[in-house]
Design a protein around this motif. Structure first.
Motif, PDB file in Angstrom:
ATOM      1  N   MET A   1       0.846  -1.184   0.000  1.00  0.00           N
ATOM      2  CA  MET A   1       0.000   0.000   0.000  1.00  0.00           C
ATOM      3  C   MET A   1       0.888   1.242   0.000  1.00  0.00           C
ATOM      4  N   ILE A   2       0.502   2.238  -0.722  1.00  0.00           N
ATOM      5  CA  ILE A   2       1.330   3.429  -0.903  1.00  0.00           C
ATOM      6  C   ILE A   2       1.550   4.194   0.410  1.00  0.00           C
ATOM      7  N   GLU A   3       0.596   4.162   1.337  1.00  0.00           N
ATOM      8  CA  GLU A   3       0.753   4.892   2.593  1.00  0.00           C
ATOM      9  C   GLU A   3       1.751   4.220   3.529  1.00  0.00           C
ATOM     10  N   ASP A   4       2.080   2.974   3.305  1.00  0.00           N
ATOM     11  CA  ASP A   4       2.964   2.219   4.185  1.00  0.00           C
ATOM     12  C   ASP A   4       4.393   2.178   3.662  1.00  0.00           C
ATOM     13  N   VAL A   5       4.886   3.292   3.152  1.00  0.00           N
ATOM     14  CA  VAL A   5       6.240   3.313   2.619  1.00  0.00           C
ATOM     15  C   VAL A   5       7.255   3.387   3.755  1.00  0.00           C
ATOM     16  N   ASP A   9      17.162   6.677   5.967  1.00  0.00           N
ATOM     17  CA  ASP A   9      17.979   7.852   6.247  1.00  0.00           C
ATOM     18  C   ASP A   9      19.418   7.481   5.906  1.00  0.00           C
ATOM     19  N   ASN A  10      19.891   7.919   4.760  1.00  0.00           N
ATOM     20  CA  ASN A  10      21.268   7.672   4.342  1.00  0.00           C
ATOM     21  C   ASN A  10      22.108   8.809   4.925  1.00  0.00           C
ATOM     22  N   GLU A  11      22.630   8.581   6.124  1.00  0.00           N
ATOM     23  CA  GLU A  11      23.366   9.627   6.831  1.00  0.00           C
ATOM     24  C   GLU A  11      24.663  10.009   6.108  1.00  0.00           C
ATOM     25  N   PHE A  12      25.297   9.053   5.435  1.00  0.00           N
ATOM     26  CA  PHE A  12      26.530   9.346   4.717  1.00  0.00           C
ATOM     27  C   PHE A  12      26.297  10.375   3.609  1.00  0.00           C
ATOM     28  N   LEU A  13      25.231  10.201   2.834  1.00  0.00           N
ATOM     29  CA  LEU A  13      24.904  11.143   1.751  1.00  0.00           C
ATOM     30  C   LEU A  13      23.975  12.265   2.212  1.00  0.00           C
ATOM     31  N   ARG A  14      23.561  12.208   3.478  1.00  0.00           N
ATOM     32  CA  ARG A  14      22.637  13.194   4.055  1.00  0.00           C
ATOM     33  C   ARG A  14      21.382  13.339   3.203  1.00  0.00           C
ATOM     34  N   GLN A  15      20.705  12.204   3.034  1.00  0.00           N
ATOM     35  CA  GLN A  15      19.465  12.231   2.267  1.00  0.00           C
ATOM     36  C   GLN A  15      18.536  11.123   2.735  1.00  0.00           C
ATOM     37  N   PHE A  16      17.254  11.416   2.618  1.00  0.00           N
ATOM     38  CA  PHE A  16      16.231  10.407   2.836  1.00  0.00           C
ATOM     39  C   PHE A  16      15.966   9.768   1.486  1.00  0.00           C
ATOM     40  N   GLU A  17      15.732   8.459   1.487  1.00  0.00           N
ATOM     41  CA  GLU A  17      15.537   7.737   0.234  1.00  0.00           C
ATOM     42  C   GLU A  17      14.273   6.886   0.301  1.00  0.00           C
ATOM     43  N   LEU A  18      13.630   6.769  -0.835  1.00  0.00           N
ATOM     44  CA  LEU A  18      12.465   5.903  -0.991  1.00  0.00           C
ATOM     45  C   LEU A  18      12.654   5.134  -2.287  1.00  0.00           C
ATOM     46  N   GLU A  19      12.719   3.814  -2.175  1.00  0.00           N
ATOM     47  CA  GLU A  19      12.868   2.973  -3.357  1.00  0.00           C
ATOM     48  C   GLU A  19      11.562   2.257  -3.655  1.00  0.00           C
ATOM     49  N   VAL A  20      11.152   2.337  -4.911  1.00  0.00           N
ATOM     50  CA  VAL A  20       9.965   1.630  -5.388  1.00  0.00           C
ATOM     51  C   VAL A  20      10.356   0.998  -6.714  1.00  0.00           C
ATOM     52  N   GLY A  21      10.457  -0.319  -6.717  1.00  0.00           N
ATOM     53  CA  GLY A  21      10.902  -1.011  -7.924  1.00  0.00           C
ATOM     54  C   GLY A  21      12.314  -0.582  -8.276  1.00  0.00           C
ATOM     55  N   ASP A  22      12.504  -0.140  -9.514  1.00  0.00           N
ATOM     56  CA  ASP A  22      13.815   0.309  -9.979  1.00  0.00           C
ATOM     57  C   ASP A  22      14.039   1.802  -9.779  1.00  0.00           C
ATOM     58  N   VAL A  55       3.252  11.375  -0.065  1.00  0.00           N
ATOM     59  CA  VAL A  55       3.519  10.338   0.926  1.00  0.00           C
ATOM     60  C   VAL A  55       4.983  10.385   1.376  1.00  0.00           C
ATOM     61  N   PHE A  56       5.902  10.569   0.437  1.00  0.00           N
ATOM     62  CA  PHE A  56       7.327  10.619   0.760  1.00  0.00           C
ATOM     63  C   PHE A  56       7.663  11.839   1.608  1.00  0.00           C
ATOM     64  N   ILE A  57       7.168  12.987   1.211  1.00  0.00           N
ATOM     65  CA  ILE A  57       7.439  14.207   1.973  1.00  0.00           C
ATOM     66  C   ILE A  57       6.853  14.110   3.372  1.00  0.00           C
ATOM     67  N   LYS A  58       5.645  13.614   3.480  1.00  0.00           N
ATOM     68  CA  LYS A  58       5.022  13.448   4.801  1.00  0.00           C
ATOM     69  C   LYS A  58       5.833  12.477   5.665  1.00  0.00           C
ATOM     70  N   ALA A  59       6.295  11.385   5.089  1.00  0.00           N
ATOM     71  CA  ALA A  59       7.076  10.399   5.832  1.00  0.00           C
ATOM     72  C   ALA A  59       8.384  11.021   6.325  1.00  0.00           C
ATOM     73  N   CYS A  60       9.021  11.857   5.514  1.00  0.00           N
ATOM     74  CA  CYS A  60      10.258  12.529   5.935  1.00  0.00           C
ATOM     75  C   CYS A  60       9.991  13.502   7.076  1.00  0.00           C
TER      76      CYS A  60
END
Length: 66
Positions: A1-5, A9-22, A55-60
């Motif tokens: 489900m899209i809401e359950d992403v 937190d990639n602290e080395f690159l200082r970024q939040f990441e979300l992977e979906v498929g490729d 969804v990604f922005i809210k999760a961050c």
């Protein structure tokens, strides 16, 4: 489900990441003292069309809340 992403937190690159498929979306950040600044947002158009942007922005934001 899209809401359950799960974001990463990639602290080395200082970024939040979300992977979906490729595809991977990222939000870069800078942390100072007890504040965090979201500085750059990138998301493939396929993910945006599927509704992952909000969804990604809210999760961050929830992840960074005390």
């Amino acid at each position: 489900m899209i809401e359950d992403v799960e974001i990463t937190d990639n602290e080395f690159l200082r970024q939040f990441e979300l992977e979906v498929g490729d595809h991977m979306a990222r939000i870069e950040y800078a942390a100072q003292d007890r504040k965090i600044f979201l500085t750059k947002y990138e998301m493939p158009s396929d993910m945006e069309e599927q509704g992952f942007r909000e969804v990604f922005i809210k999760a961050c934001l929830l992840y960074t809340s005390p």
